[in-house]
Design an enzyme around this catalytic site. Structure first.
Site, PDB file in Angstrom:
ATOM      1  N   HIS A 119     -28.146   6.583 -24.824  1.00  0.00           N
ATOM      2  CA  HIS A 119     -28.807   6.199 -23.573  1.00  0.00           C
ATOM      3  C   HIS A 119     -30.247   6.706 -23.556  1.00  0.00           C
ATOM      4  O   HIS A 119     -30.533   7.796 -24.051  1.00  0.00           O
ATOM      5  CB  HIS A 119     -28.048   6.757 -22.369  1.00  0.00           C
ATOM      6  CG  HIS A 119     -26.663   6.187 -22.212  1.00  0.00           C
ATOM      7  ND1 HIS A 119     -25.606   6.612 -22.979  1.00  0.00           N
ATOM      8  CD2 HIS A 119     -26.181   5.222 -21.383  1.00  0.00           C
ATOM      9  CE1 HIS A 119     -24.520   5.932 -22.629  1.00  0.00           C
ATOM     10  NE2 HIS A 119     -24.838   5.084 -21.672  1.00  0.00           N
TER      11      HIS A 119
ATOM     12  N   ASP B 107     -28.692   2.208 -23.899  1.00  0.00           N
ATOM     13  CA  ASP B 107     -28.452   1.617 -22.581  1.00  0.00           C
ATOM     14  C   ASP B 107     -29.298   2.302 -21.508  1.00  0.00           C
ATOM     15  O   ASP B 107     -29.712   3.453 -21.671  1.00  0.00           O
ATOM     16  CB  ASP B 107     -26.981   1.779 -22.176  1.00  0.00           C
ATOM     17  CG  ASP B 107     -26.055   0.828 -22.911  1.00  0.00           C
ATOM     18  OD1 ASP B 107     -26.516   0.164 -23.869  1.00  0.00           O
ATOM     19  OD2 ASP B 107     -24.865   0.771 -22.557  1.00  0.00           O
TER      20      ASP B 107
END
Length: 199
Positions: free
Chosen positions: A160, A19
């Site tokens: 991430h 993400d």
């Protein structure tokens, strides 16, 4: 004498997802690890980052990874008030991704995992499937643990590659991949995971 054949063990799959990118500090490092390990991943990109770093979007996609939608500005979704901007956030990110890849994202992950009631109506309108996760790499790291393995036949791993300092994530990534490979998991994209009839 009748021979009893043992049933084959169920296949195990995991989808490694990222993400908040693309981010020139960390996304290239992630891509290098994926190439070395010869596995695909799914990147839930923030649209404004995708617009800012179009070459990274191309590199992610043409390396054989999947790109999906994580809003345009990474807003905090209010639980109780209909966020009329969310529809635009999704559409703008779709447009940026399509312009560089000719692929329209089919999946959506909400920032910080927030799922207000109105989210489902907006996702239906935009023909998006909601994707959450089973384990977050950064949460395990924060707890100073080293076991990233979740014993399920279908596992979605969240990591991430943008916004904050993701140096610890990059360092832990080979270990995460090794644990799942050693446990017999096959790495797939979210699209592939959703098409598999594995429970």
């Amino acid at each position: 004498m009748k021979t009893v054949t043992k049933p084959a063990p169920p296949k195990k799959y995991c989808a490694l997802t990222f993400d908040d990118g693309p981010d020139p500090r960390f996304t290239p490092q992630v891509l290098k690890i994926l190439r070395k390990e010869k596995i695909p991943a799914t990147f839930f990109v923030v649209g404004q980052n995708a617009a800012k770093y179009p070459d990274l979007i191309k590199e992610i996609y043409f390396q054989g990874n999947e790109i999906e939608n994580h809003t345009y500005t990474h807003p905090v979704l209010n639980y109780f008030t209909d966020n009329t901007n969310l529809d635009l956030e999704i559409k703008k990110t779709d447009a940026v991704v399509y312009a560089k890849t000719h692929y329209t994202p089919a999946f959506f992950r909400p920032p910080r995992g927030r799922r207000p009631v109105y989210l489902y109506k907006i996702l239906a309108r935009n023909k998006k499937t909601l994707v959450m996760w089973d384990i977050c790499v950064e949460s395990v790291i924060d707890k100073k643990k080293t076991n990233f393995l979740v014993p399920k036949n279908k596992v979605i791993i969240l990591a991430h590659d943008g916004r904050l300092d993701r140096s610890k994530t990059i360092k832990a990534l080979p270990q995460v991949i090794k644990q799942y490979k050693d446990a017999g998991y096959q790495f797939v994209t979210i699209n592939q995971l959703h098409s598999l009839g594995v429970k």
